[in-house]
Structures are given as structure tokens and as C-alpha cells.
Scaffold this motif. Structure first.
Motif, PDB file in Angstrom:
ATOM      1  N   ASN A 140     -67.877 -20.704  51.799  1.00 44.67           N
ATOM      2  CA  ASN A 140     -66.438 -20.472  51.712  1.00 44.67           C
ATOM      3  C   ASN A 140     -65.676 -21.612  52.373  1.00 44.67           C
ATOM      4  O   ASN A 140     -64.591 -21.979  51.923  1.00 44.67           O
ATOM      5  CB  ASN A 140     -66.081 -19.144  52.373  1.00 44.67           C
ATOM      6  CG  ASN A 140     -66.440 -17.971  51.498  1.00 44.67           C
ATOM      7  OD1 ASN A 140     -65.953 -17.855  50.389  1.00 44.67           O
ATOM      8  ND2 ASN A 140     -67.332 -17.110  51.989  1.00 44.67           N
ATOM      9  N   PHE A 191     -69.346 -12.665  47.850  1.00 43.74           N
ATOM     10  CA  PHE A 191     -69.079 -13.781  46.948  1.00 43.74           C
ATOM     11  C   PHE A 191     -68.126 -14.776  47.590  1.00 43.74           C
ATOM     12  O   PHE A 191     -68.216 -15.023  48.794  1.00 43.74           O
ATOM     13  CB  PHE A 191     -68.501 -13.261  45.622  1.00 43.74           C
ATOM     14  CG  PHE A 191     -69.516 -12.575  44.761  1.00 43.74           C
ATOM     15  CD1 PHE A 191     -70.735 -13.167  44.491  1.00 43.74           C
ATOM     16  CD2 PHE A 191     -69.276 -11.331  44.214  1.00 43.74           C
ATOM     17  CE1 PHE A 191     -71.681 -12.539  43.694  1.00 43.74           C
ATOM     18  CE2 PHE A 191     -70.217 -10.696  43.411  1.00 43.74           C
ATOM     19  CZ  PHE A 191     -71.416 -11.309  43.154  1.00 43.74           C
ATOM     20  N   THR A 192     -67.180 -15.316  46.795  1.00 42.09           N
ATOM     21  CA  THR A 192     -66.232 -16.282  47.351  1.00 42.09           C
ATOM     22  C   THR A 192     -64.891 -15.623  47.651  1.00 42.09           C
ATOM     23  O   THR A 192     -63.863 -16.302  47.684  1.00 42.09           O
ATOM     24  CB  THR A 192     -66.036 -17.446  46.364  1.00 42.09           C
ATOM     25  OG1 THR A 192     -65.753 -16.881  45.085  1.00 42.09           O
ATOM     26  CG2 THR A 192     -67.262 -18.303  46.263  1.00 42.09           C
ATOM     27  N   LEU A 193     -64.912 -14.316  47.885  1.00 43.61           N
ATOM     28  CA  LEU A 193     -63.652 -13.628  48.177  1.00 43.61           C
ATOM     29  C   LEU A 193     -62.942 -14.214  49.404  1.00 43.61           C
ATOM     30  O   LEU A 193     -61.717 -14.398  49.364  1.00 43.61           O
ATOM     31  CB  LEU A 193     -63.890 -12.131  48.366  1.00 43.61           C
ATOM     32  CG  LEU A 193     -64.057 -11.319  47.088  1.00 43.61           C
ATOM     33  CD1 LEU A 193     -64.397  -9.883  47.413  1.00 43.61           C
ATOM     34  CD2 LEU A 193     -62.779 -11.360  46.266  1.00 43.61           C
ATOM     35  N   ASN A 196     -61.084 -17.217  48.282  1.00 41.25           N
ATOM     36  CA  ASN A 196     -59.930 -16.860  47.447  1.00 41.25           C
ATOM     37  C   ASN A 196     -58.775 -16.386  48.305  1.00 41.25           C
ATOM     38  O   ASN A 196     -57.628 -16.803  48.118  1.00 41.25           O
ATOM     39  CB  ASN A 196     -60.312 -15.746  46.472  1.00 41.25           C
ATOM     40  CG  ASN A 196     -61.196 -16.247  45.360  1.00 41.25           C
ATOM     41  OD1 ASN A 196     -61.003 -17.348  44.871  1.00 41.25           O
ATOM     42  ND2 ASN A 196     -62.171 -15.460  44.979  1.00 41.25           N
ATOM     43  N   TRP A 355     -61.080 -15.807  41.762  1.00 42.65           N
ATOM     44  CA  TRP A 355     -60.873 -14.359  41.688  1.00 42.65           C
ATOM     45  C   TRP A 355     -61.539 -13.749  40.460  1.00 42.65           C
ATOM     46  O   TRP A 355     -62.194 -12.705  40.557  1.00 42.65           O
ATOM     47  CB  TRP A 355     -59.375 -14.030  41.651  1.00 42.65           C
ATOM     48  CG  TRP A 355     -58.648 -14.170  42.945  1.00 42.65           C
ATOM     49  CD1 TRP A 355     -57.772 -15.163  43.269  1.00 42.65           C
ATOM     50  CD2 TRP A 355     -58.700 -13.295  44.082  1.00 42.65           C
ATOM     51  NE1 TRP A 355     -57.289 -14.962  44.540  1.00 42.65           N
ATOM     52  CE2 TRP A 355     -57.836 -13.821  45.064  1.00 42.65           C
ATOM     53  CE3 TRP A 355     -59.397 -12.136  44.372  1.00 42.65           C
ATOM     54  CZ2 TRP A 355     -57.646 -13.226  46.300  1.00 42.65           C
ATOM     55  CZ3 TRP A 355     -59.214 -11.532  45.597  1.00 42.65           C
ATOM     56  CH2 TRP A 355     -58.345 -12.084  46.552  1.00 42.65           C
ATOM     57  N   CYS A 358     -65.223 -13.286  41.017  1.00 41.69           N
ATOM     58  CA  CYS A 358     -65.520 -12.263  42.027  1.00 41.69           C
ATOM     59  C   CYS A 358     -65.337 -10.868  41.440  1.00 41.69           C
ATOM     60  O   CYS A 358     -66.221 -10.015  41.550  1.00 41.69           O
ATOM     61  CB  CYS A 358     -64.603 -12.412  43.239  1.00 41.69           C
ATOM     62  SG  CYS A 358     -64.999 -13.833  44.242  1.00 41.69           S
TER      63      CYS A 358
END
Lengths: 476, 476, 476
Positions: A140, A191-193, A196, A355, A358
Motif C-alpha cells: 500500500n 487488498f489495496t483498500l 485507495n 476501488w 477491491c
């Protein structure tokens, strides 16, 4: 799991890798068969060599544990850079950084700073050391660093940007940890939340009209885009596949995208194949939904599908044909969602970030179904697709064996039961004969048969008991 | 639950239905009382007839299980069409389709395609067969199909629309399954959330300015609406009640709304009453919040309240007076929320869909309270309101019986305890007398009374013990 | 916990309070030391007096339980007013109402109506009586009432506003209860989320262009703000700290803010300190992110940070240095988030409310870490910071004692084990000597040593057994 065991496991998988790479060697195949022993040894040696730098480089990770701290930190940062694509491999990370430098020095620097400070912050916050070492707190950070530089309107080498960059990178483990507390209830990854959330937060907090940290201007579409199918450029359309993979890191250079493909292939061919598939799906969806060609060429339709396809296709599900189809469906859904989210976010001057990936991947990971062909790996067992497959196959084998074992046991029990019944019947007969004989001789045990009929199960014992009782009585 | 049992249960409920329908028969009531036997038999026969096509038509569903697959599928599709209103009844579904055809052929076709493909997709994804057979995977499909047609700006019979229609319908079970994984943690249904998500996704992904799938233009209000209370049209206001019910399926034809009311009444009069109540609440809220009259006449203030009132008023809570009041409150809250969400969504060119209903009903289902008058049914036990009431009453009866049983037991125990005490006291007295007698005769047990005062509880045993001890001593 | 115990616990905490307040008494300190007994008594008496109206005024709450219902209700309303700042103290509530009246009569009235009806609604809905008595159902009500008045464009004394005010206040417990059902899964409080949801709902449902309930016009920024660092007004910047605290209740009067600070200090000095710290952090963040000076002076950058700092700094975490740093980090994150949310909400004509505080505090409360210096209190044990600290210290002491106890036990066990071993060895020696002696005399126990070598553990018993066996044998 001990390392020696791990490398052994890798070897059958690497056979596949071997086949793909050495296509030109296939001509020699008949000759090879003639000298099997020598070749097998060479192949084994080659596979062992491959296993050292492919997969998650577990041998290297173990060796690293005893090294100098700064060297360890570098390993974690490189793994963090590759973890964006779910790859836990420092070599892939290194190649990815090379790709970033090829794209833009300033962006690469920001990415590095982001990964570094995210990892340091995780250390300060005393997060799980294993997760940090796998780069799970760095990916991240690299995205936050990179994308804050990409969307900054202040131009390259605006050094003040490093301040919010460091702050936001250091917030990554905080947000990661918080989201993990929620997602872990459903055994889902974050995840890559965090990326984001934090990049959108920075961009919308400052906005285009900010004196210190202005952002690029993004506005919603308010008229029909100019699309004429004759103008389509097939070369650019083809190029959009690697560009889509590059856009995962915000890069629009096709060479950078190509380098990323190589870095994926080193670690896991399945991941690499799904990345290319995902980017293609995104491009096709863009055409289907009448997107402006510019956006498709620029890879904006691809990068979310790339990640979604990788995540579903073998990473968090064990790869079967059903799962492969699911991954393709997820890719199309993700592209649709990508267009929707991009339109919504543009109302706030925001890009779509990841987003769509995700949300679509989380949706597809939450599915429950009654078929056992779609097997979601427990989060703690997730590794790279090839190893996940091994885990799945092992589990299936075990299940089969257990089933067979159970059936065998059942059969045995049935046999035993029938045998016991037979023995009991025989005993009964014997006993009856005995009692008949006794009846003829002695009259003092006349009441016994009645008691026996009540105690059929322990009848066998009574036969032996009675005489002893008698003998005792006789003795006294 | 066996069917015969089910139909028996239905009969007392249907009495209510009977009374409502046969108002004109009331004049004959005195005569009826004169011939009770014959009439009772006729009534029973009538009720049995009614039970075949009212409620959830469980007898029919059982019969269907042995039929040809395509016929089964049709049953599921029809049930799916009715499940939008929480009605699990193929006859209601058929009537609803009739209403849709009355409104618009093209919309009805899209709705049918949506339901069909959603059900098929659920079969492919191996979802729970019982849920599919109850139409629980179809109702989002019909809404997706219908509303995509309603909001399309390409006009009727634009055949390309079937492509995204089929894709989105087939995504319904995916999103349903994913949401169910989350909501099941709180034992909540998914309502029409999958429809809301997917239709909004399609609309915002394409938007008004799209070459392939343009949407109708929806824009936020930027000036005072022109409202003068003299202009109010009471006839139209009255008509807005059935129109509001029709708008659940996106239909503005009051006759279609009327047909929907009939279809609700067939299955469950309670549901029907709450639907009308909800639509009225919505209309009143619109007037209170100074909405433009056009929107109220068009039923836009009603449909969410209709669904919210049905859901809270007897469907997921057992219907008591407290729950009825809660349903009315939920209706007003839903109307408020409807206005809020419509204003927010319009910023993205989106309609409110049924978000307000979903959010308000979920909020009201999440309430916890210390009163037992508001009883939330476990999700697995939810049926139609009349049957839910039966379940609730049975449960209450059982609880009462258990309480009585417990009290009876307590009383018995108390009696036993007092009896035992009496026996003990008697024994004590006897013992004292005995010891007094013994004292007179023998002097060697002089210390006994002290020991006895310490061991009152085991006093009874001592009486028998002491003599034996003595006898033993004597023996020795 | 009995009250007498509670007040005892308070006294050591109040010592700190004492020192801060009575700075002017420090001059007499040497004299005080000369007369320790008399002074200690006076101090104890003073602390006891302080304990009656500081903290959560538990003695008063207990006394209240026996009073007239309306008086109880007033107590709950006052506590509700103070609970916005996490203070459970009716005196603080009273002072806060005084501050509100100083700001604006109409707003204060709306706030009172909101608290009152929220509390009444909670009673009707049969919520937990203890929570109602602590004001936990009132604080959302006061905010709903106040802010609906603040953001109304209809001017003061527009009496119709009381209608939606009462409706929304009465919805507070509904939304609170629903959110608590969700948040309790992670042991999280609902904070002011119900207020945020309901006020935003009311504002966006009506909007600026509404005939009945128009809202003030809020629009997104579309040009660079005019900021020149020479124009900065340090006095106003300094004033923005109390104004920021006042803005928690929507008040821009610095005196009102000052009164609020006093009310916080009465209940809990730690809370008060973190409130001031939070407001300062917000102001600094505003300067860092190039916010228009007007917004900073107006306290818009402060109020969320105030709440976030209080919540993290000692309220829901036990206050240690690490937690204090975490609170400061949370403050900065909250300010960033505040700017982001304000920009997003302005697109819908909405203010930021306290969304930034809620989201940032929830994020920071969801963190999991492997250090035990950051201890999140179980929600049921949360009180005011000083008492939380007591709980934490007690727990730590207990843990330490348990550890010591365990270590002591381990040591004892080791001692016992070694002693037992010694005894066994001695016995063994004795036995060997004995057997040697016996060997010399008798030859019949020749096989015994072998048996003994097998049964070493029970050897001790054998020693005593053997002779008895022998003696028995001899006897016979």
C-alpha cells in the motif's frame, strides 16, 4: 514448513515452467529420451536453480533472517513493491523498481519512500513480523507514494510532496490493521483498500485548488465522446494490454508494462497468464461499453481487471476450470464496475484508483456455493497460485484417502460384526448343547436356563463361571 | 413440515380472508347459524380451496417437484416475480406479469428475461435449491431487467439492451450470495440490494452520454419547485396510492398498481394492507416535505414505503400492535430517506432505486429492545405474515406452557420439601423420644445428644446406626 | 460496584485535580508539612467534596434513583448534553447548556428538545435503562436538535422546525440501537454516527431549495482561496482553540468554548487537556494544508480533532505515552479526513458534521498490535479517563501478582520435587541397606531386588508393604 521440504515441493511445479521456457529444446526431445539419466539429473539441477529465485524465494527469505537489519529492510521493501501484484518475491520487486525508474525517476523515488516508511511504521506499530517480512505492509505504501506523485499537479521534484507522502505511507499500516480487523471476520484480505482510502483522502482533502498540494483536474463527462470505429488503431489496442498491466503502478509506458510481465513470470507463470488475460478483458469491455479510445489505449480499462483476474484466478481460490471461468467473469464485472466508479469519483475530482478491483474481488470472494470445485483457500494458507494448487491437491488426496479409509473401516466393521454374530451363534449353540447335557446329569441347576435367557450377551462367561462356582462351593 | 399439516394451519387464517371477501354473505348469517353443520362443511371446503392458491401455495410447490424441468423453471420465475413484494406465490407472479404487460410489452419482456437468467445463473452457481425454488434468486433479476429497460434512453425494442440485461441478471446471484455472506452475520436478508447495486452500476457505468447504452438524464434540483397548494389535484393524490405500489416495478399505470394489489391480496391480506398503508404514508410524507406534486402523483414517494411497511409489518417481525406502529414509523423514516437518497443519487444521474427501502428496513431490523412484544423471526422461519403469526403464537404458547410446567414443578418441589421436612421433624421427635426412653434405661449413651445436635441432618441414620454399633460391640 | 468503594477510588485521582487547582496554596506547603495530620484530614474532606461533583457523579446518580421521575429525566438530559464530549456528568451538562444559551437561545431550546425527545424515545423503545441514565441516548439528540437549528435557513424562532427536530430526535435511539448491533461485533461504540446520519438525512432530504425546511447553501470550492501569510491574525488563531471546542456543539462564540472547557475540567482534567490539544492540532493541520484562514478561525478544523483526541487519548484506550502519541496521530489524521469529507459533502450541500471524528476514531480503535502498551478497554468498562487508568493499573497489578504467584508456585514445585527426590533417594538407600541386611539373614526374598528395580517409583511403598506382608505371613 522446513525449507528443504518447500524446495522439493516446488520442483514438480517448475517442470511446467521448464516446458514453457525451453520450447526450442523440444526438437531434441527424442535424443533426450535416449539419455534419460544424465538429462534427468541436469533437469533436476536446473529446477533446483529455478526454485531459488521463483515462487516466494523462501530459501532466500530464510537466509535473509540472519543478515544485517538494513539488508532485511531492503528485502521487505522489494517484496512490498511486488506484493501489489500478489507476488512475494524480492527479485520481482527489483525488476518492478527498474520498470518504475524507466518510467519516471521522481515517481520511482516517491514509491520507494512510500514503501520504506510504510514498512517502518508497521515496525513501530508492532505489527506481525511475518506479515511485514512478506511485504504485506509495504504494497500500500508504494502505491500511495507513486500515485500521490502521479496525480500531483505541482510537477516533478516538488520536494514538499514528500511530507504528505511520508505521513500517508505511515498511516498505511494503521488503516491496514483496522480494515483487517473487519475483513478477517469473513477471512478476507484487505487488498489495496488502504491505498485507495488514503490516496483519495489526500487528493480530495487538498483538491485541484490548493496552494500547497494541488492535484490534477479530473471532471465528469458532460457530452458524447467522439467515437468513430474507423479511427481505431489496432497497434495501440494491442499495446494497451501491457500498458494496462503497467497502469497497476500508474505507468503508461508499454516497456514498463512489459518489464512488469517479466517480473510476474519469474515468480509465478499462472499469475502472469491471468494478468495478461485480465488486461485483455478490460480492453474488450472498454470497446463493448463505448469508452473513448484514448482511455482504452492509456490502459485505464485494464489495470483493475488485471488485479481482479490474478486474485480470483488461482491466488485466493484454488485454480480449477470453474475458478478460471469465475476469474474471467470477475474480470468483466470489474471492468463494468471500473467505468461506474470512475464516473462517480470524477464528480469529486478523483481517479478510480483500484476501488473497482477491491470491490469486485471481495464480492467474488464472498460467494458461497454448494460445489466443491470452487475452493476458497483459508487466508493463512494463501501463497502463490502454484503452491495453492499443491495445497488443494494434497487436501483432496487426503480427503479421498480418508474416504477410502472410512469405507474400508466400515467394511471391516461389517465383517467383524458378522463374524461376531457367527461366534455368538456358535457359542449359543454350544451353550444349549452343554445345558442339555447338564440337564440330563444334574438337577440342581434347573433354574439356570431362565437366567441365561435373560443374560444372553454374557452367556459365554456364565458357562465358565458356573463350574468354578460349583468347585468353590465344593471346596468349602 | 408435511403439507397436510400446513393446509390445516392455514384454515384459521383463511377465516379472516373469508370474512373480508364475503361481506355480502353477512346478511345470511342468521340463516347460516340455523344450519351450522352443512355450512361448516361448505366453509371448510371453501377454505381448503382457498388454501390451494393463497399463502405460498406449498401444495402446488410439492406437486411441481415431480414435473418437467422447464415447468419447474417457470414456477420459479413466477415466484421470483412476486418475491419483489415478499410474496412466494406463482399465481401472484402470473398476475404481476399481466400487470407488466398492461404497462409495456418491452419492459415485461426485459423483466422476464431478467428473472429467467438470474434463476439460471443461480442454478449454474449451485446455490441452495430451496431458495431458488422459492424465487429468492429471481426477484433481483426481474427488477434489474425491468429498470434497465425503464431507464434506458434508447427507446423500446432496442434489442442490444438484452446483452447487458442478461449479464447483469446473471450477476444477481453472485452479488446476492456475497451480500448474504455479510448480512447473515446479523441474520438479515439481502432485500433488493443486489438489484440496487447492479442497476446503479449499469447506469453510472454508461451514463446519459453513451453511444451504446444511453440512460435517461437525471439532474439535481437547483431551484425552488413551483408549489401552490391551490393547485393540488385530490383525484391524482388518491390515485398516487396504487401508482406508488406499481412503482415498485417501475410502472406508473394506476391499473397496473391495482392489479398488483389484487396479486398481493391473493397471497396474504396482511401484506396487501401494509402495502396500501405504506403508499399512503409515502404520499403524506411527500406533502409534508414540500415535494413537487408531480413526483407525488408519479408514485415516487410511495414505492419504498410500500416495501418497508410490508417488510417490517409482519414479514420479518411477528405482527403485534407495537410492530404495526414500528412499521408506520419505518414508513415515515423511509420516505425521509427516500428524498435524501434521491437528491444524492441525482448528482450522479441516478434514480433512488429501492436503496431507501433497503437501508431503512435493515436499520429497523437491527434494533434490539428489551420488550418481547417486538419479536424478530429467525430468517430461516420467515414465511408470509399470517404463517409468521402462527409461528409466533405457537412459540408463545409453548413458552407459557413451559412456564406453567416450571411453576408446577416448583410447587411440587416445595410440597416435597415441606413434606420431607415434616417427615424429618417427625423422625427427630421419634428419635428424641427414643433417646429419652434409652436414657431412662441405660446411662452409657449420655454424650449422644450433643453429637446429635451437631448432626441434625443425618439424625435419621444415627438412630439405626447406634443400636447396630452397640450390638456389634456386644457381639465382640 | 458499591458507591462507597467508588468514592474511595476517586480520591487518589482527585489529588491531581487538587494540585492543579490550588496552585496558590503551594506557598503554604512548608507550613502544611509541619501540621500533617490536620491538613491531611482537611485534604481528605476537600477531595471527598470534589468527588461528589467530578468524574461521573456516581453518588449523585445513586441518590437520583429514588427521586421523582421528571427530576430523573432532567438528570439524564443533562448527562446526555455532556456525553457529546464523553462526559457523564450532569453538572457539566448544566454548564454546557449555559454556554449554549450564551450563544443562542433558539439553538439551546432546540438542543434541549432534541435531548429530551431522544431520551423519551429510548424509554418507549425499552432500551437499556443504565445506558439511558448515563445519557448515552441523549447526546445524539442534542446534536441533532442543535445542528438542525444551526443549518436551517429559515432563521431563528421558526417554530415548524420543531416538528422534524422531534421526529429526528426520536429516530436517534432507533439508529443508535441498529448501529450498536453492528459495531458491538467489534466492541466499538457508535460515537455520534446516528447524529451524522440523521442530520445529513434531514439536510439532503430538504436541501437549500425547499419551501418548508430550507437549509443554508453549502457549495464546493471551485477556485483558489485567497491566502497571503502576511494577513494571518495571531489573536484569532489563538482564539480558534476554544472556538474549535465550541464548534463541537456548532457554536462559534469563544466564550462558549471557554465555558465548555470548564465543564470538561470539572469532570475529567485528562479529557480537558486532550480537548485543548486536539483543537490545537486541528488548527495546525489547517495551516499545513493551506486552508482559508476564515475556516480555521471559525473552528471548523478543530472540533473533529477535539473529539478524536479525547476518544483515543484515555477514553477508550488506557492512557500511556504510546496511547498519547497515538491520540496526536489520530488528531492529524482526523484533520486530514475532515478536509476530505468537507469537500465531498459540499458537493451535496452538506457540512462535514462529525463524520471525520467518527471514522478516524473507529479506525484507530480497530487497530490490533502486539504491544501491550496500547490497551483498548472493553466497551463495558469504559468510564472517564482517570477511572480507566485505575482499571488498567489494577489489571496490570493483578497480572503481575499472578505472574509472581505462578513463579512462586513454580519455585515451590521445584523445591518440592527436589525434596521428594531427596526423600526417595534416602528411602532407596535405606531400602538397599535393609535388603542387604535381609539378604544376609533370609534367602526367601532373593527375587525381590529385580521387582524393585522395575517399580522404583513405588519403591517407598514397597518398603512398608514388604515387612507387613512378612509379618502377616508370620502371624498366619
Amino acid at each position: 514448513m522446513p525449507e528443504s521440504h518447500l524446495t522439493k515441493e516446488l520442483q514438480p511445479l517448475m517442470a511446467q515452467l521448464d516446458l514453457k521456457r525451453d520450447n526450442d529444446k523440444q526438437a531434441e526431445a527424442p535424443v533426450q529420451k535416449a539419455q534419460p539419466k544424465c538429462l534427468q539429473r541436469a533437469k533436476a539441477r536446473f529446477l533446483k536453480g529455478v526454485s531459488y529465485f521463483s515462487g516466494d524465494m523462501a530459501v532466500f527469505a530464510k537466509w535473509m533472517e540472519k543478515q544485517f537489519f538494513l539488508l532485511q529492510l531492503l528485502d521487505w521493501v522489494l517484496r512490498g513493491a511486488a506484493q501489489v501484484m500478489f507476488v512475494n518475491n524480492p527479485l520481482s520487486g527489483l525488476i518492478i523498481f527498474a520498470g518504475l525508474i524507466l518510467q519516471n525517476y521522481w515517481w520511482a523515488l516517491n514509491g520507494f519512500v512510500g514503501t520504506l516508511f510504510a514498512t517502518i511504521s508497521a515496525l513501530i506499530l508492532r505489527q506481525n513480523r511475518g506479515a511485514i517480512a512478506a511485504g504485506l505492509y509495504g504494497y500500500n505504501g508504494i502505491l500511495v507514494g507513486l500515485l500521490m506523485a502521479v496525480f500531483s499537479n505541482a510537477g516533478n521534484w516538488y520536494w514538499w510532496l514528500l511530507l504528505p507522502n511520508i505521513f500517508m505511507s505511515m498511516m498505511c499500516p494503521v488503516v491496514s490493521s483496522a480494515l483487517a480487523s473487519i475483513n478477517s471476520r469473513w477471512d478476507l484480505p484487505v487488498f489495496t483498500l488502504p491505498f485507495n482510502i488514503l490516496v483519495c483522502l489526500h487528493m480530495v482533502a487538498t483538491g485541484h485548488y490548493n496552494h500547497h498540494f494541488p492535484q490534477v483536474l479530473i471532471q465528469p463527462r458532460t457530452e458524447f465522446p467522439n467515437i468513430t470505429w474507423e479511427e481505431i488503431d489496432l497497434a495501440k489496442l494491442f499495446m494497451s494490454v501491457p500498458v494496462g498491466i503497467g497502469q497497476v503502478y500508474g505507468c503508461d509506458n508499454p516497456w514498463t508494462g512489459g518489464i512488469f510481465i517479466v517480473s510476474l513470470f519469474i515468480s509465478s507463470p499462472i499469475t502472469c497468464a491471468h494478468a495478461v488475460l485480465g488486461s485483455t478483458i478490460g480492453m474488450l469491455s472498454g470497446l463493448a461499453l463505448a469508452a473513448p479510445f484514448g482511455a482504452i489505449y492509456f490502459g485505464l480499462w485494464g489495470y483493475n481487471c488485471v488485479l481482479a483476474c490474478i486474485a480470483i484466478g488461482g491466488m485466493f481460490y484454488a485454480l480449477t476450470w470453474q475458478v478460471h471461468l469465475l476469474a474471467i467473469t470477475c474480470g468483466f464485472f470489474c471492468a463494468y464496475l471500473g467505468s461506474a466508479i470512475a464516473n462517480i469519483m470524477s464528480a469529486f475530482g478523483l481517479p478510480a484508483c483500484t476501488w473497482p478491483f477491491c470491490l469486485s474481488a471481495l464480492t467474488f470472494l464472498l460467494i458461497t456455493t454448494e460445489t466443491n470445485k470452487i475452493f476458497k483457500l483459508p487466508l493463512a494458507k494463501v501463497n502463490y497460485p502454484e503452491k495453492n494448487l499443491c495445497f488443494y491437491w494434497k487436501m483432496k488426496k487426503q480427503e479421498k484417502q480418508e474416504k477410502l479409509e472410512e469405507e474400508r473401516k466400515k467394511k471391516e466393521e461389517q465383517q467383524k460384526a458378522s463374524e461376531e454374530e457367527m461366534i455368538l451363534n456358535e457359542k449359543e449353540e454350544l451353550r444349549l448343547n452343554l445345558s442339555a447335557m447338564e440337564e440330563g446329569n444334574i438337577t440342581q441347576i434347573l433354574t439356570a436356563p431362565e437366567a441365561e435367557s435373560e443374560q444372553r450377551d454374557t452367556g459365554g462367561e456364565r458357562i465358565t463361571e458356573d463350574p468354578t462356582d460349583e468347585t468353590n462351593a465344593n471346596c468349602v
